[in-house]
Design an enzyme around this catalytic site. Sequence first.
Site, PDB file in Angstrom:
ATOM      1  N   HIS A 178       0.837  -1.199   0.000  1.00 16.43           N
ATOM      2  CA  HIS A 178       0.000   0.000   0.000  1.00 16.43           C
ATOM      3  C   HIS A 178       0.874   1.252   0.000  1.00 16.43           C
ATOM      4  CE1 HIS A 178      -3.632   2.386   0.513  1.00 16.43           C
ATOM      5  NE2 HIS A 178      -2.888   3.161   1.290  1.00 16.43           N
ATOM      6  N   HIS A 238      -1.606   3.490  -8.517  1.00 15.80           N
ATOM      7  CA  HIS A 238      -1.981   2.660  -9.672  1.00 15.80           C
ATOM      8  C   HIS A 238      -1.636   3.405 -10.954  1.00 15.80           C
ATOM      9  CE1 HIS A 238      -5.524   5.013  -8.411  1.00 15.80           C
ATOM     10  NE2 HIS A 238      -5.877   5.083  -9.687  1.00 15.80           N
ATOM     11  N   HIS A 245      -2.648   3.591 -14.882  1.00 18.71           N
ATOM     12  CA  HIS A 245      -3.615   3.226 -15.918  1.00 18.71           C
ATOM     13  C   HIS A 245      -2.810   2.918 -17.184  1.00 18.71           C
ATOM     14  CE1 HIS A 245      -7.284   5.089 -13.926  1.00 18.71           C
ATOM     15  NE2 HIS A 245      -6.329   5.728 -13.291  1.00 18.71           N
TER      16      HIS A 245
HETATM   17  P1  DGP Z   1      -8.259   7.003 -10.401  1.00 20.60           P
HETATM   18  O1  DGP Z   1      -9.471   7.810 -10.703  1.00 20.60           O
HETATM   19  O2  DGP Z   1      -7.011   7.452 -11.161  1.00 20.60           O
HETATM   20  O3  DGP Z   1      -8.021   6.889  -8.907  1.00 20.60           O
HETATM   21  O4  DGP Z   1      -8.576   5.551 -10.951  1.00 20.60           O
HETATM   22  C1  DGP Z   1      -9.302   4.598 -10.254  1.00 20.60           C
HETATM   23  C2  DGP Z   1      -9.813   3.603 -11.257  1.00 20.60           C
HETATM   24  O5  DGP Z   1     -10.231   2.450 -10.555  1.00 20.60           O
HETATM   25  C3  DGP Z   1     -11.027   4.073 -12.056  1.00 20.60           C
HETATM   26  O6  DGP Z   1     -10.679   4.158 -13.445  1.00 20.60           O
HETATM   27  C4  DGP Z   1     -12.084   2.995 -11.851  1.00 20.60           C
HETATM   28  C5  DGP Z   1     -11.312   1.856 -11.224  1.00 20.60           C
HETATM   29  N1  DGP Z   1     -12.048   1.106 -10.225  1.00 20.60           N
HETATM   30  C6  DGP Z   1     -12.701   1.607  -9.155  1.00 20.60           C
HETATM   31  N2  DGP Z   1     -13.236   0.620  -8.443  1.00 20.60           N
HETATM   32  C7  DGP Z   1     -12.913  -0.548  -9.064  1.00 20.60           C
HETATM   33  C8  DGP Z   1     -13.176  -1.918  -8.795  1.00 20.60           C
HETATM   34  O7  DGP Z   1     -13.818  -2.301  -7.825  1.00 20.60           O
HETATM   35  N3  DGP Z   1     -12.669  -2.825  -9.677  1.00 20.60           N
HETATM   36  C9  DGP Z   1     -11.937  -2.459 -10.772  1.00 20.60           C
HETATM   37  N4  DGP Z   1     -11.503  -3.419 -11.577  1.00 20.60           N
HETATM   38  N5  DGP Z   1     -11.658  -1.158 -11.048  1.00 20.60           N
HETATM   39  C10 DGP Z   1     -12.138  -0.228 -10.206  1.00 20.60           C
END
Ligand code: DGP
Length: 113
Positions: free
Chosen positions: A46, A99, A101
């Site tokens: 984390h 994270h 993208h």
């Molecule tokens: P950010 O907005 O940069 O913090 O990106 C977070 C991303 O995480 C967003 O594009 C949607 C994705 N996300 C949120 N919740 C979940 C989840 O439960 N599962 C998956 N696979 N993605 C998720």
Amino acid sequence: MADCLFCKIAAGEIESELVHESGGVVAFRDINPAAPTHILVIPREHIESADHLTETKGVLLGELFATIAGLAEKEGLGDGYRVVTNIGRDAGQSVDHLHFHLMGGRQMSWPPG
Ligand code: DGP
């Protein structure tokens, strides 16, 4: 971290479409894809955001980016792809676990919104 969504995904406590897993790094498809390929690549550890990285995380960062490159190749993104990490609310960070993208499969525009 007990209350972190991405820690729970990394631990397998919350379901996701995993595309890569190692001792230090996990990658899974974004639940709300903004491109034909939209994968989130995270450290198991984390770390709140890239703003919380230190020089001691160099090896981990290397693994994260090697994973991104490997996945991009696997997904057939030879013509290019985008790697984004949002830091803080103004940038749109909604999950406070580092994270990246990995997005591709369509023409990207610049500047991003
Ligand atoms: P950010 O907005 O940069 O913090 O990106 C977070 C991303 O995480 C967003 O594009 C949607 C994705 N996300 C949120 N919740 C979940 C989840 O439960 N599962 C998956 N696979 N993605 C998720």
